[in-house]
Write a protein that holds these residues in place. Structure first.
Motif, short mmCIF file in Angstrom:
data_model
loop_
_atom_site.label_atom_id
_atom_site.label_comp_id
_atom_site.label_asym_id
_atom_site.label_seq_id
_atom_site.Cartn_x
_atom_site.Cartn_y
_atom_site.Cartn_z
N ALA A 211 0.92 -1.28 -0.03
CA ALA A 211 0.11 -0.12 -0.10
C ALA A 211 0.85 1.44 -0.04
N ALA A 212 1.85 1.33 0.79
CA ALA A 212 2.75 2.45 0.76
C ALA A 212 3.67 2.62 -0.46
N CYS A 213 3.94 1.68 -1.27
CA CYS A 213 4.89 1.82 -2.32
C CYS A 213 4.45 1.60 -3.63
N ILE A 214 3.07 1.35 -3.76
CA ILE A 214 2.40 1.07 -5.02
C ILE A 214 2.51 1.97 -6.01
N GLY A 215 2.37 3.28 -5.53
CA GLY A 215 2.50 4.41 -6.46
C GLY A 215 3.82 4.61 -6.96
N GLN A 216 5.04 4.35 -6.22
CA GLN A 216 6.17 4.58 -6.75
C GLN A 216 6.54 3.33 -7.72
N ILE A 217 5.89 2.17 -7.62
CA ILE A 217 5.98 0.91 -8.46
C ILE A 217 5.24 1.48 -9.96
N ARG A 218 4.04 2.02 -9.59
CA ARG A 218 3.39 2.34 -10.90
C ARG A 218 4.15 3.40 -11.57
N GLY A 219 4.64 4.33 -10.88
CA GLY A 219 5.26 5.53 -11.29
C GLY A 219 6.47 5.22 -12.07
N GLY A 220 6.95 3.96 -11.80
CA GLY A 220 8.48 3.63 -12.46
C GLY A 220 9.60 3.99 -11.59
N LYS A 221 9.36 4.62 -10.26
CA LYS A 221 10.46 4.93 -9.40
C LYS A 221 10.84 3.66 -8.55
N ALA A 222 10.11 2.63 -8.37
CA ALA A 222 10.63 1.60 -7.81
C ALA A 222 10.21 0.41 -8.30
N ARG A 223 11.02 -0.88 -8.53
CA ARG A 223 10.67 -2.11 -8.84
C ARG A 223 10.73 -3.15 -7.82
N ALA A 224 9.58 -3.90 -7.70
CA ALA A 224 9.42 -4.93 -7.08
C ALA A 224 10.11 -6.17 -7.24
N LEU A 225 10.89 -6.74 -6.38
CA LEU A 225 11.52 -7.98 -6.96
C LEU A 225 11.05 -9.39 -6.11
N ALA A 226 10.36 -9.14 -5.00
CA ALA A 226 9.59 -10.42 -4.33
C ALA A 226 8.68 -10.00 -3.24
N PHE A 228 6.49 -10.95 0.07
CA PHE A 228 6.84 -11.97 1.24
C PHE A 228 5.28 -12.66 1.68
N GLY A 229 4.51 -12.69 0.79
CA GLY A 229 3.20 -13.22 0.99
C GLY A 229 3.16 -14.74 0.63
N ALA A 230 2.23 -15.40 1.09
CA ALA A 230 1.96 -16.84 0.90
C ALA A 230 1.49 -17.03 -0.78
N GLN A 231 0.86 -16.09 -1.17
CA GLN A 231 0.68 -16.10 -2.56
C GLN A 231 0.82 -14.84 -3.06
N ARG A 232 0.87 -14.72 -4.29
CA ARG A 232 1.22 -13.53 -5.04
C ARG A 232 0.01 -12.31 -4.82
N SER A 233 0.50 -11.25 -4.70
CA SER A 233 -0.45 -10.11 -4.54
C SER A 233 -1.24 -9.90 -5.76
N ARG A 234 -2.44 -9.58 -5.61
CA ARG A 234 -3.64 -9.29 -6.69
C ARG A 234 -2.88 -7.86 -7.37
N ALA A 235 -2.52 -7.02 -6.55
CA ALA A 235 -2.09 -5.79 -6.91
C ALA A 235 -0.67 -5.70 -7.87
N LEU A 236 0.11 -6.96 -7.58
CA LEU A 236 1.42 -7.09 -8.24
C LEU A 236 1.51 -8.36 -8.51
N PRO A 237 0.54 -9.06 -9.59
CA PRO A 237 0.41 -10.24 -9.82
C PRO A 237 1.63 -10.73 -10.54
N ASP A 238 2.55 -10.04 -11.10
CA ASP A 238 3.85 -10.40 -11.84
C ASP A 238 5.13 -10.66 -10.94
N VAL A 239 4.82 -10.33 -9.61
CA VAL A 239 5.97 -10.27 -8.60
C VAL A 239 6.05 -11.68 -7.89
N PRO A 240 7.10 -12.58 -8.08
CA PRO A 240 6.94 -13.78 -7.31
C PRO A 240 7.18 -13.64 -5.88
N THR A 241 6.90 -14.76 -5.15
CA THR A 241 6.91 -14.67 -3.57
C THR A 241 8.09 -14.90 -3.36
#
Length: 326
Positions: A211-226, A228-241
Motif C-alpha cells: 500500500a505504501a509503495c504501489i504509487g512509486q512502483i506504478r510510476g516507475g520509480k521503484a521495482r518490486a523483486l519479491a 513476502f506473502g503466501a501467494q502473489r499479490s493481486r496488486a502485483l501479480p507478476d511479482v514472485p513470492t
C-alpha cells in the motif's frame, strides 16, 4: 414463593447482574476521538488511518482526528496510547511491530515501557504482504541479481527501514539471514521517510507494505523483486513470492486498532461496532483499492487470535536477529 414473586425476584437479580451504563458510556462518543498514528505521514498506519477516519466521522457524528506521535519505530506513539486515559477518546492505530517492542527491550536488558497486555485489540483492517523493492537507479531486475550482487559486495548496498527492529527491518533481516548476505542499514523514523530515502537513492533497497509503495512502483520509480506473502499479490501479480524463489519467508504488515487497557467494555463494544461499520463501507474499500490494498477486516475475537499467533512469530524473529546495535 408464588409465581409472581419469583418472576419479580428473578428480574431484580438480572438487573443486579447487568450494570446500567453510565451517562458517559451511554452517550459515547460525545466529542472528538483521537487516533494516534505512531509513524510519520506516508506509512501504513497513516495510509489506512486517514481513509478510515474520513468514513468514520459521518457514522459517529463526531470528529475523528489523526494525531501523529512518531518516533522509535512506532514505540513512542504506542507508549502514549498505553498511558492515555482509558475512556475511548484516545485510540491507537498500529502495525505488526507493536508485537516486538517488549522483546527488544528484553534483548537489551531494559524494563519494557509497555507490553501487549497494555492494549485491547479492537479490529484489524489490512494484512499486507511486504514486498522487497529497489529504486530505478539500480540495475536489478530480479531478486537473484540483487542477491548475487550483495554476496559480492557485503555491506555496500544500503537498505532503509522504518527503524531498528521496526516492521520493515524485521523482514529485511530475515531475508538477509536466509540469503547469507550483508546489507548496510539506514534506519529512519517511519515507512514514509524510508521510502523517500529509497527514491532519493540514499538507500537502494527497502522492504515495504504494498500500500505504501504501489504509487512509486506504478510510476516507475521503484521495482518490486519479491513478495513476502503466501501467494502473489493481486496488486502485483507478476511479482514472485519469496517462497517461489526458494526462501521460506512470510511477513505481513497489518494495521489494527487498539484501545488502552482498562477501557470500559460497553465503550469497547461501541468502538468495535463503528469500526466494523466504517470498514464495510464501499467508500473505505474504494479508497483502499486506490492504493492497491485489499481490506482484510477482522472483528475483535478473530483479530485477538490472529494477534496472539502473529506476535509469537514477531518475537521469534526478534530473538533470531538478536542484539543489533545499528
Amino acid at each position: 414463593m408464588d409465581r409472581r414473586s419469583f418472576v419479580l425476584g428473578s428480574a431484580a437479580a438480572a438487573t443486579t447482574l447487568v450494570p446500567a451504563l453510565s451517562p458517559a458510556q451511554e452517550n459515547y462518543p460525545s466529542h472528538a476521538i483521537t487516533f494516534i498514528n505512531p509513524f510519520p505521514p506516508g506509512g501504513a498506519a497513516d495510509v489506512v488511518g486517514r481513509p478510515f477516519t474520513a468514513v468514520l466521522e459521518p457514522i459517529i457524528k463526531q470528529a475523528a482526528v489523526i494525531d501523529t506521535k512518531a518516533g522509535a519505530a512506532g514505540a513512542v506513539g504506542a507508549q502514549v496510547a498505553a498511558h492515555a486515559k482509558p475512556d475511548g477518546y484516545t485510540l491507537l492505530l498500529h502495525i505488526v511491530s507493536i508485537s516486538g517492542f517488549s522483546e527488544v527491550d528484553k534483548l537489551f536488558g531494559r524494563q519494557p515501557k509497555f507490553t501487549r497486555d497494555d492494549f485491547i485489540p479492537i479490529a484489524r483492517f489490512i494484512a499486507d504482504p511486504c514486498v522487497l523493492i529497489v529504486n530505478d537507479q539500480t540495475p536489478y531486475k530480479t531478486l537473484k541479481e540483487f542477491t548475487d550482487d550483495a554476496l559480492k559486495r557485503p555491506n555496500e548496498i544500503i537498505f532503509s527501514s522504518s527503524g531498528l527492529y521496526g516492521a520493515l527491518h524485521l523482514p529485511t533481516a530475515l531475508y538477509m539471514k536466509a540469503a547469507g548476505i550483508k546489507l548496510r542499514h539506514l534506519p529512519t523514523n517511519g515507512g514514509g521517510p524510508a521510502l523517500t530515502a529509497l527514491i532519493g537513492n540514499n538507500s537502494q533497497a527497502l522492504v515495504s507494505s504494498i500500500a505504501a509503495c504501489i504509487g512509486q512502483i506504478r510510476g516507475g520509480k521503484a521495482r518490486a523483486l519479491a513478495s513476502f506473502g503466501a501467494q502473489r499479490s493481486r496488486a502485483l501479480p507478476d511479482v514472485p513470492t519469496m517462497k517461489e524463489l526458494g526462501y521460506d519467508l512470510e511477513f505481513y504488515l497489518w494495521v489494527g486498532l487498539f484501545a488502552p487497557k482498562g477501557t470500559p467494555e460497553p465503550i469497547v463494544q461501541k468502538i468495535r461496532a463503528f469500526s466494523k461499520e466504517a470498514a464495510a463501507t464501499p467508500k473505505f474499500r474504494e479508497l483502499m483499492a486506490n492504493v492497491g490494498q485489499d481490506v482484510e477486516f477482522q472483528d475483535q475475537a478473530e483479530f485477538k487470535a490472529f494477534w496472539d499467533a502473529d506476535a509469537k512469530r514477531v518475537e521469534d524473529a526478534v530473538r533470531t536477529i538478536g542484539r543489533v546495535e545499528g
